[in-house]
Design a protein around this motif. Sequence first.
Motif, PDB file in Angstrom:
ATOM      1  N   LYS A 272     -12.476   1.016   3.121  1.00  0.00           N
ATOM      2  CA  LYS A 272     -12.037  -0.026   2.006  1.00  0.00           C
ATOM      3  C   LYS A 272     -10.759   0.911   1.436  1.00  0.00           C
ATOM      4  CE  LYS A 272     -13.972  -3.167  -0.897  1.00  0.00           C
ATOM      5  NZ  LYS A 272     -15.067  -3.286  -1.926  1.00  0.00           N
ATOM      6  N   ALA A 273     -10.759   1.847   1.076  1.00  0.00           N
ATOM      7  CA  ALA A 273      -9.880   2.763   0.792  1.00  0.00           C
ATOM      8  C   ALA A 273      -8.661   3.010   1.451  1.00  0.00           C
ATOM      9  CB  ALA A 273     -10.205   4.443   0.206  1.00  0.00           C
TER      10      ALA A 273
ATOM     11  N   ALA B  70      -6.728  -0.192   1.315  1.00  0.00           N
ATOM     12  CA  ALA B  70      -5.979  -0.054   0.258  1.00  0.00           C
ATOM     13  C   ALA B  70      -4.580   0.540   0.379  1.00  0.00           C
ATOM     14  CB  ALA B  70      -6.807   0.123  -0.909  1.00  0.00           C
ATOM     15  N   PHE B  71      -4.891   1.853   1.074  1.00  0.00           N
ATOM     16  CA  PHE B  71      -3.572   2.497   1.107  1.00  0.00           C
ATOM     17  C   PHE B  71      -2.705   1.885   1.852  1.00  0.00           C
ATOM     18  CE2 PHE B  71      -1.411   6.365   2.397  1.00  0.00           C
ATOM     19  CZ  PHE B  71      -1.438   6.973   1.250  1.00  0.00           C
TER      20      PHE B  71
ATOM     21  N   LYS C 238      -0.809  -0.876   0.305  1.00  0.00           N
ATOM     22  CA  LYS C 238       0.241  -0.256  -0.833  1.00  0.00           C
ATOM     23  C   LYS C 238       1.472   0.160   0.024  1.00  0.00           C
ATOM     24  CE  LYS C 238      -0.105   4.314  -1.355  1.00  0.00           C
ATOM     25  NZ  LYS C 238       1.206   5.215  -1.306  1.00  0.00           N
TER      26      LYS C 238
ATOM     27  N   TYR D 104       3.404  -2.724   0.929  1.00  0.00           N
ATOM     28  CA  TYR D 104       4.372  -3.125  -0.532  1.00  0.00           C
ATOM     29  C   TYR D 104       5.320  -2.152  -0.556  1.00  0.00           C
ATOM     30  CZ  TYR D 104       0.321  -5.927  -2.348  1.00  0.00           C
ATOM     31  OH  TYR D 104      -0.519  -6.695  -2.877  1.00  0.00           O
ATOM     32  N   HIS D 105       5.267  -0.833  -0.632  1.00  0.00           N
ATOM     33  CA  HIS D 105       6.515   0.041  -0.584  1.00  0.00           C
ATOM     34  C   HIS D 105       7.672  -0.445   0.304  1.00  0.00           C
ATOM     35  CE1 HIS D 105       4.314   2.570  -3.372  1.00  0.00           C
ATOM     36  NE2 HIS D 105       3.840   3.230  -2.477  1.00  0.00           N
TER      37      HIS D 105
ATOM     38  N   LEU E 229      -3.088  11.421  -5.804  1.00  0.00           N
ATOM     39  CA  LEU E 229      -3.773  11.377  -4.624  1.00  0.00           C
ATOM     40  C   LEU E 229      -4.457  12.334  -4.191  1.00  0.00           C
ATOM     41  CD1 LEU E 229      -1.045   9.511  -2.133  1.00  0.00           C
ATOM     42  CD2 LEU E 229      -3.001   8.801  -3.404  1.00  0.00           C
TER      43      LEU E 229
ATOM     44  N   ILE F 164      -9.639  10.551  -1.785  1.00  0.00           N
ATOM     45  CA  ILE F 164      -9.028  10.145  -0.382  1.00  0.00           C
ATOM     46  C   ILE F 164      -8.634  11.368   0.434  1.00  0.00           C
ATOM     47  CG2 ILE F 164      -6.548   9.978  -1.277  1.00  0.00           C
ATOM     48  CD1 ILE F 164      -6.791   7.377   0.386  1.00  0.00           C
TER      49      ILE F 164
ATOM     50  N   ASP G   4       6.797   0.690  -7.916  1.00  0.00           N
ATOM     51  CA  ASP G   4       7.040  -0.626  -7.418  1.00  0.00           C
ATOM     52  C   ASP G   4       5.753  -1.600  -7.089  1.00  0.00           C
ATOM     53  OD1 ASP G   4       6.199   1.349  -5.566  1.00  0.00           O
ATOM     54  OD2 ASP G   4       7.518   0.730  -3.877  1.00  0.00           O
TER      55      ASP G   4
ATOM     56  N   PHE H  33      -5.543  -0.340  -6.901  1.00  0.00           N
ATOM     57  CA  PHE H  33      -5.434   0.910  -5.645  1.00  0.00           C
ATOM     58  C   PHE H  33      -6.095   2.042  -6.097  1.00  0.00           C
ATOM     59  CE2 PHE H  33      -3.179   4.623  -4.507  1.00  0.00           C
ATOM     60  CZ  PHE H  33      -3.441   4.461  -3.042  1.00  0.00           C
TER      61      PHE H  33
ATOM     62  N   THR I 132     -10.060   1.520  -6.057  1.00  0.00           N
ATOM     63  CA  THR I 132     -10.336   1.534  -4.362  1.00  0.00           C
ATOM     64  C   THR I 132     -10.543   2.682  -3.807  1.00  0.00           C
ATOM     65  OG1 THR I 132      -9.184  -0.843  -4.249  1.00  0.00           O
ATOM     66  CG2 THR I 132     -10.177  -0.061  -2.213  1.00  0.00           C
ATOM     67  N   ILE I 133      -9.421   3.711  -4.120  1.00  0.00           N
ATOM     68  CA  ILE I 133      -9.547   4.925  -3.333  1.00  0.00           C
ATOM     69  C   ILE I 133     -10.503   5.906  -3.985  1.00  0.00           C
ATOM     70  CG2 ILE I 133      -6.994   4.854  -2.412  1.00  0.00           C
ATOM     71  CD1 ILE I 133      -6.151   6.996  -4.782  1.00  0.00           C
TER      72      ILE I 133
END
Lengths: 366, 305
Positions: free
Chosen positions: A2-3, A6-7, A10, A13-14, A205, A210, B92, B101, B104-105
């Motif tokens: 799941k993580a 999500a990464f 993201k 999106y960037h 991070l 992660i 962003d 985010f 979740t991580i």
Amino acid sequence: MKAFLAFLKKEFYHIWRDPRSLLILIGMPMVQVILFGFAITNEIVDAKIAILDNSKDEVTQEISNKILSSKYFKLFEYLTDKNQIEKSFKKGKIKIAIIFENDFSQKLNRNENPQVQIIADATDPNTATTLINYVSSIVFDYQSKYLKNKSGGLNVVSKMEYNPGLKGVYLFVPGIITVILMLISAMMTSISIAREKEKGTMEILLVSPIKPLMVIVGKVVPYISLALVNAVTILLLGVFVFGLPIRGSLPVLMLEIIIFIITALGLGIFISTKVETQQNALLVSLMGLLLPTIILSGFIYPIESLPEILQYISHIIPAKWFLIILRDIMIKGTEFRFIIKETLILFGMMTFFLIISIKNYKIRLE
Amino acid sequence: MNKVIINIENIYKYYGEIKALENISFSIGKGELFGLIGPDGGGKTTLIRILTTLLKPTRGNAQINGLDIVKDFKKLRKQIGYMPGRFSLYEDLTVEENLKFFATIFNTSIKENYYLIEDIYTQIEPFKDRRAGKLSGGMKQKLALSCALIHKPDILFLDEPTTGIDAVSRVELWDMLKKLKKQNLTILVSTPYMDEAKLCDRVAFIQKGKIMEINSPLTIIEEFEEPLYSVKGDDFYHLLLELRKMKITKTAFPFGDSIHLTTNRNIDTHELNDMIEKRIGARTETKKINANIEDCFMAKMINNM
């Protein structure tokens, strides 16, 4: 898992939310193909030509017709006097002028080698050379046929095997695929990791559970897919717009493309482990990857014509091997077993770059 | 002090020749709100980064929750929350996307730990579809705090959370920390603002990589023994310069609309005021006052110069 998803989300999106990177990713391949395909081409069509025929006999007429009926030349005017030639050039109207000697046919029959003079506008040397080659080729071609039919003493063989205009595409499409894939995969990944460092998000991070490998894979996956989309776009443009053939196996071609993409991504990650800012990542990618890819891969300059030392250096450029593979598969239709060596080299490079970039990925700030 | 949760033993950190931290040792108890106070460049960020496993100490060691900060860094990273000194979220992404985010991580969800961040997040929730980069400084900090809390850490590290935000947001942020403390969260917060020291249970004053003092703010104030006066006058700057020239003066610092003056010996307030008025030839107002935490730190800083 799941993580990881999500990464990935993201990362997308960037990419979508940064108009500049989106432009580079989507726009650049198109622009490059079209630039190289239409604007930067070696083929010359409808060059204006002036002919000064001093003999006006059967042979000169026939040669003139042959020249004018080719698609490369278009008659601008028949001249009657030598002085008109310069005028014609100065008006900027003609690229090339042809002058047939007096009594052309008679001299030929007497084995006297009559002269065809070709004058080209050499302000653009490349065009001039090409045009002269075209003309002499046509003349030689005619001469060899003429002599064969008549007496057959002279043996002029034309070595100019000229390129029916498509060779440019043959060269540049594989080259552009190489450059674009290198650019997108290596430069964009290195920038995107450097951005995390620059913005300080890497700190968070790192402190999160992660795994580093997940961060790397999460960075890599979006760019693999984007690079693949680009490769396919360029191939489609090459095939449907420029009539480029893909003579070899398509699955093998895609496999090689994927290997090359991952090699470039490995390089990108490696760069990002060594730089701290996006700007540095960009500079290093451009200087360290893009230039060698263009210059030392055989894309623009044939490797054989490079200085010896650069030829040796070219062996360590992944793009060189990839380009050989691409050209073999696409244009020659070579079977996989004949490019195993190149594939293995590329595969080795891929493994090497992946390993060193993962080894160099820092789990702390220093 | 409750059960020790952070134990720091003789930590040194060198960057080449530069000694960023020298022989740092102290411990923090469970549920404590611990302040790390000191001027910029004092070593606050370095210490926090070492404790959050982002840097390795050159020498020395520390345990958090019984885990070694170097060897057990992987396990430790799941138990701590960290809010870096500068805004470090994805500008962003929207407020909600950022929070999602990070939830979740850390293998959790916003729903699961919503109660932890509720107080803070409700304040920025109206802007949840706004990109984080477009938030004001105070709102950014609230979002960052929410993100650092979303995985329900045992220990929260905040590096200068109040730097660069307005006075109201500062007060709000400290209120939030107080509330979090009630949930038995251990909090280590650094700040360059000395007045914030009094809001902590205990503070360590760190300067030039060394800890000058560790105690509760009250004890620090009680330990201040020098005579302290507040002096007010019209020509503030002239007054300050003249006070610093006086023989009896030990230190003189501007403090709001008055000057805090410490002297070599005890002196009657009237006598001192006369002395000052005579010197500058204008009326002044002198009062004997009790030290606040800033006076204590200023004195410590001067002694250490």
